[in-house]
Design an enzyme around this catalytic site. Structure first.
Site, short mmCIF file in Angstrom:
data_model
loop_
_atom_site.label_atom_id
_atom_site.label_comp_id
_atom_site.label_asym_id
_atom_site.label_seq_id
_atom_site.Cartn_x
_atom_site.Cartn_y
_atom_site.Cartn_z
N CYS A 75 2.81 -2.22 -18.13
CA CYS A 75 2.96 -2.66 -16.75
C CYS A 75 4.30 -3.37 -16.62
O CYS A 75 4.56 -4.35 -17.34
CB CYS A 75 1.82 -3.59 -16.36
SG CYS A 75 2.02 -4.33 -14.72
N CYS A 222 4.94 -2.78 -8.16
CA CYS A 222 4.71 -2.05 -9.41
C CYS A 222 6.06 -1.79 -10.05
O CYS A 222 6.88 -1.03 -9.52
CB CYS A 222 3.98 -0.74 -9.14
SG CYS A 222 3.74 0.29 -10.61
#
Length: 278
Positions: A75, A222
């Site tokens: 991530c 993101c």
């Protein structure tokens, strides 16, 4: 047994950080992560990140459980938060870390202005690396038609160690993420599901992005998605290699280097609070 935690966010993409340096396996289960991420009955977060001992001569290992209990490879916003968390744990002058992830070795570096720059490695473009069964003759997916939700979308697929499907639209605010996002995520052409980015080009150096994350749904930001989107924009001649990506939670600076072909992401990571899990 009580466990301490620290909550961080990167542009509103928020995580529960756990000091897991004493053992190689996460001290919480995916089921416990689901409970902790619940925004009504838990702490509330997009995921739980564990700082584990390094392997293969790295400084640390990163593991993450999404809010639905699934485990992504990596991530981008989370690794910036992890770098800040590690720096706080170590309390020394070190600013750069080699971190082992499911997407390979990722290298975040703390900057003097509080930002974190991350060497995200090179993007992967082969359909088999994403993975997807949607591919052109050269085994890549660039500006290819895909039917989703009764509509045809031109999509480009990129892996940053995790799968991304990017589509360019006229107005990102017009996209009903809650409706169309799951249909992209669970489309059968993506055997491991996918993250989906909707991109509006403002200029070759500035784009707006909204994202539906695999396992987390609509999020404010993101990092890997921003990286993948800039790559997709270069491949489709929509943007340059150094781009500001505006997300609902703020902006990231993304560069696809012409020197080493790596992606460099720069953005914030902020500590929110600390607490104890009873």
């Amino acid at each position: 047994m009580t466990k301490s935690f620290t909550k961080y966010h990167g542009l509103g993409n928020d995580f529960i950080l756990i000091d897991n340096r004493h053992q190689l396996q996460p001290i919480l289960t995916p089921e416990q992560a689901i409970e902790l991420c619940d925004r009504n009955f838990g702490i509330g977060a997009d995921g739980v990140i564990f700082a584990l001992p390094g392997v293969k001569q790295t400084d640390y290992t990163m593991r993450i459980f999404n809010s639905d209990g699934s485990e992504p490879e990596m991530c981008g916003n989370g690794i910036r938060c992890l770098a800040k968390f590690i720096a706080e744990l170590e309390n020394n002058n070190k600013t750069k870390y080699n971190i082992h992830t499911g997407a390979g070795i990722i290298v975040p570096e703390l900057q003097g202005d509080g930002q974190v720059t991350v060497d995200m490695g090179q993007p992967r473009l082969l359909a088999s690396e994403i993975p997807t069964t949607l591919a052109n003759a050269d085994d890549k997916v660039v500006d290819q038609l895909l039917e989703v939700g009764g509509k045809s979308w031109f999509v480009t697929c990129v892996s940053m160690g995790n799968p991304h499907c990017i589509t360019f639209v006229e107005d990102v605010t017009a996209i009903d993420l809650a409706k169309i996002g799951p249909k992209f995520e669970h489309n059968p052409v993506f055997p491991e599901r996918t993250n989906t980015e909707f991109i509006q080009v403002i200029s070759p150096k500035y784009v707006k992005m909204r994202v539906w994350e695999r396992g987390a749904g609509a999020t404010l930001a993101c990092g890997t998605g921003a990286c993948a989107s800039v790559v997709a924009g270069v491949l489709t001649q929509n943007n340059e290699r150094l781009v500001t990506v505006e997300l609902p939670g703020g902006c990231l600076e993304i560069e696809w280097s012409t020197i080493d072909q790596k992606i460099y992401m720069t953005g914030p990571a902020e500590k929110v609070f600390t607490g104890i899990i009873a």
